[in-house]
Write an enzyme that holds these catalytic residues in place. Sequence first.
Site, short mmCIF file in Angstrom:
data_model
loop_
_atom_site.label_atom_id
_atom_site.label_comp_id
_atom_site.label_asym_id
_atom_site.label_seq_id
_atom_site.Cartn_x
_atom_site.Cartn_y
_atom_site.Cartn_z
N SER A 303 0.84 -1.08 0.00
CA SER A 303 -0.15 0.00 -0.01
C SER A 303 0.82 1.22 -0.03
O SER A 303 1.57 1.58 -1.06
CB SER A 303 -0.94 -0.06 1.31
N ASP A 314 10.32 4.95 -9.68
CA ASP A 314 10.04 5.53 -11.04
C ASP A 314 10.75 6.76 -11.10
O ASP A 314 11.00 7.17 -12.62
CB ASP A 314 8.36 5.67 -10.97
N LYS A 328 -0.71 -4.14 -3.50
CA LYS A 328 -2.05 -3.72 -3.07
C LYS A 328 -2.21 -2.16 -3.71
O LYS A 328 -1.56 -1.36 -3.27
CB LYS A 328 -2.13 -3.59 -1.59
#
Length: 571
Positions: A303, A314, A328
């Site tokens: 999460s 990223d 998740k």
Amino acid sequence: MFLFVCRMKILKKLGLCTALLLALGGFSRGQQSDVVENKDFEVLKNLEIFASAYKGLEMNYVDGVNPGDLIKTALDAMMATLDPYTVYIPEADIEDVRIMTEGQYGGIGSLIHYRDGSVYISEPYEGFPADRAGLKPGDKILEVNGESTRGKNTADVSAMLKGQAGTSLTLLIERPDEPKPFEVTLTRQEIQIKNVTYYGMLRDSVGYIRQDGFTEGASEEVKQAFLDLKSQGMKYLVFDLRYNGGGLLSEAVDIVNLFYRKGVPVVSTKGRMASKNHTYYTRETPVDTEIPIVFLTSRGTASASEILSGSMQDYDRAVLVGERTFGKGLVQNILPLPYNAQMKVTIAKYYIPSGRCVQALDYSHKDASGRPLPVPDSLRTAFRTAGGRVVYDGDGIEPDVAVEVPMVSDVAFSLVTKFWIFDYANRYAKKHEKLGDVADFVVDEALYADFLEFMKDKDYGYKLPSERVLDEFEKAVVADSCMPAVRAQYEALVKTLADTKQGDLRRHQEEISAYLREEIASRYYYQAGRAQAELAGDETVETAIGILLDQDRYRSLLRPKSAEMNDAVEE
């Protein structure tokens, strides 16, 4: 319209007008198409069926029913068909929601556990009421304010211990080696659960932060830990998210902001309702955008932890080391219900900067047993980091450097779950007033020999996989009336496996010693001591340190591979 009015009258007679209005609250005047009218009819029809069934049970069931329990069971079962994160929260459980989001509650400040029909003090928090009152791991809680805990589980006793800060409670405690139970009176206080459970220097220039939660204030805790480590000469950072199951999305965004520039997107949420679609940006001036960072991940990283680690990947801001994360990618909101109840509902999926969603299970498609299906490899999509590295959606976040974590052995699992390591740590602490520096503490041969002596009369039985196969074999040969012909061979195998298990305490000495070290350290230095002890011999941590101290390798891991560069040119 006539049909609608008639059904309203029926439902009103059943006392369910409120439920119907709530169910229809989402339908606007602009949704008067035939499709929506059909859907409205289905809602009304099924509400009427449910109300009639409920009324029939309440009036006719032979033993009578508890209305609250019946409705809660129905609501729980209804939401269980969706995903494990969409749940009904009755008024009695609202405090648990506050703990999950705010990280604080009124209580005594201790972990508790259930064992052999009773509830025990497991680990007091340093400096909080349980600790100040002298409660110790292994203390059995017999009564709370005169009410017996017999037959109650940890959730029941936890509810008895919690309450308004400033109120007092009296516990009746049974302690090993004490002649009789004794009373302890404590005053509850506001317990603030730390998000950063430990931080410190691993080497002269390598700092370490372990973050276990994302409740309110997590980003500020990380910031203060980071600044403290910088003041100690930290030049490289290992950031441990392996034990972190997530929490508040906003805190994850703010922690990214500590290490990356202002004004960039961190996560977007997209759901059925346009009002739930948001993009969250970094908003503040960062603390340090240059320090090399390695994030540690595991299957327990989920999460908000995936938002943090995935965003750093990223943006090519950090190297990820460890295991693939949980996966998740769903966002929940708390919705109010009548009578102070609430409902936690999955309202959107989240997408990190590259555009990928990390959700690993598809709850809209389930197998014949009702289990959600994983996102198939054929549907996983390639995305690119800011620097052009290829990353994929659909199954958590894959680390840049994978470290295989060994499985827990059967014997170690048994020793932990049967609380024998827990008990030995209590015994050790009673005999040794001080421990010294955790970094210097080792489970040497003398200590381990003492542990083996302690275990001589203890039952730590467990079934090896081969023993379970042998059990099935026994059933089969008995059913086939073949046991007399194979009895000697069967009994020889049973004895051989039993002899093998007796040597497991020695064969798995290194692994068991690690658990002993952690448990003993916690007796003297609480949660921080346990976390520090876990670092000794941690292969994932050692891998991270090696990468940070080899800056050529660190930078190469953040650059696209040649094949990825060629693909980028072709595109």
